[in-house]
Design a protein around this motif. Sequence first.
Motif, PDB file in Angstrom:
ATOM      1  N   TYR A  17       0.507  -0.927   0.103  1.00 28.13           N
ATOM      2  CA  TYR A  17      -0.122  -0.106  -0.105  1.00 28.13           C
ATOM      3  C   TYR A  17       0.879   1.192  -0.146  1.00 28.13           C
ATOM      4  CZ  TYR A  17      -3.481  -3.009   1.211  1.00 28.13           C
ATOM      5  OH  TYR A  17      -4.692  -4.450   1.540  1.00 28.13           O
ATOM      6  N   LYS A  18       0.253   1.687  -1.010  1.00 26.90           N
ATOM      7  CA  LYS A  18       1.544   3.731  -0.732  1.00 26.90           C
ATOM      8  C   LYS A  18       0.323   4.353  -1.193  1.00 26.90           C
ATOM      9  CE  LYS A  18       5.175   5.289  -2.989  1.00 26.90           C
ATOM     10  NZ  LYS A  18       5.727   5.630  -3.930  1.00 26.90           N
ATOM     11  N   LYS A  19      -0.221   5.071  -0.044  1.00 31.36           N
ATOM     12  CA  LYS A  19      -1.264   6.606  -0.218  1.00 31.36           C
ATOM     13  C   LYS A  19      -1.955   6.075  -0.073  1.00 31.36           C
ATOM     14  CE  LYS A  19       2.018  10.220  -0.697  1.00 31.36           C
ATOM     15  NZ  LYS A  19       2.872  11.195  -1.642  1.00 31.36           N
ATOM     16  N   HIS A  20      -2.812   6.507  -1.763  1.00 32.75           N
ATOM     17  CA  HIS A  20      -4.303   5.890  -1.996  1.00 32.75           C
ATOM     18  C   HIS A  20      -4.032   4.109  -3.312  1.00 32.75           C
ATOM     19  CE1 HIS A  20      -5.606   9.189   0.391  1.00 32.75           C
ATOM     20  NE2 HIS A  20      -4.675   9.623  -0.548  1.00 32.75           N
ATOM     21  N   ASN A  21      -3.018   4.402  -2.831  1.00 36.93           N
ATOM     22  CA  ASN A  21      -2.734   2.882  -4.279  1.00 36.93           C
ATOM     23  C   ASN A  21      -2.584   1.987  -2.858  1.00 36.93           C
ATOM     24  OD1 ASN A  21      -3.782   4.452  -6.627  1.00 36.93           O
ATOM     25  ND2 ASN A  21      -1.556   5.909  -5.912  1.00 36.93           N
ATOM     26  N   SER A  22      -2.940   0.699  -4.303  1.00 38.83           N
ATOM     27  CA  SER A  22      -2.355  -0.690  -3.360  1.00 38.83           C
ATOM     28  C   SER A  22      -1.939  -1.215  -5.214  1.00 38.83           C
ATOM     29  CB  SER A  22      -3.100  -1.133  -3.063  1.00 38.83           C
ATOM     30  OG  SER A  22      -4.623  -2.163  -4.027  1.00 38.83           O
TER      31      SER A  22
END
Length: 259
Positions: A17-22
Amino acid sequence: MNPKPKISIHELTKVFYKKHNSVTALENISIDIEEGEFVCLVGPSGCGKTTLLRIVAGLENQSSGGFRIQKSNMDRPNQSMVFQERGILPWLTVAENAAFGLNMRHLPKAQVKERTDYFLNKVGLTKFAHMYPKELSGGMKQRVSIARAFANDPEILLMDEPFGALDEQNRHILQEELLSIWAETKKTVLFITHSIDEALYLSDRVLLMSAQPGKITAEIKIDLPRPRKLEDIRSNPEMADVFLYIWQHLQTEVQGSRL
């Protein structure tokens, strides 16, 4: 009753997971690896091979699913990992690097020296024992990593493209040394490689992985007697077919990942 697998991985998934992305790196990986088996993982770059090894090594946590290592000796560490590079400590000598895991376990000095000397001799580094990594070639550094891994006497060896940065001649020399020590110790080995030749030469079984998200798409048993010669594999018609099958798999996965 069949003994339990040495490594059992069940529906293992890893999501980053990175900020609002996966990003799903691994999806529903399920494999069993038997005691003393040499298994190679082959797949396109970025398919999650290294992530899988890091999870089994305890360096990364899975998102779901799990794995179990069937421990046979409580005095041994579960696993040792050998990386492609940067695996040895620059401020320690060859002998000190090879002894690092044993010293971390606070084993008796005599036992540490005996095991370190034995495996340095096995990989041809006895006369370089007091040198530092900056004085060594890439191939010699990898020999130190292999000596350290075997000296530590782990249940499992996890090897992440350990010979990937070497020229073909040094790669083959280290492959032979690895197989010689493995034949003697019968460690369970999970080995990542991009080289189809290497996988066919080293392994009992090849597991093919898809492009991201990484899944096990096929397994190929290498029914060849040991000890093997690389030239015999290259001249074997059945192995030529297997080589082509793996090559076509990689081509398909790489092309599919670009769409």
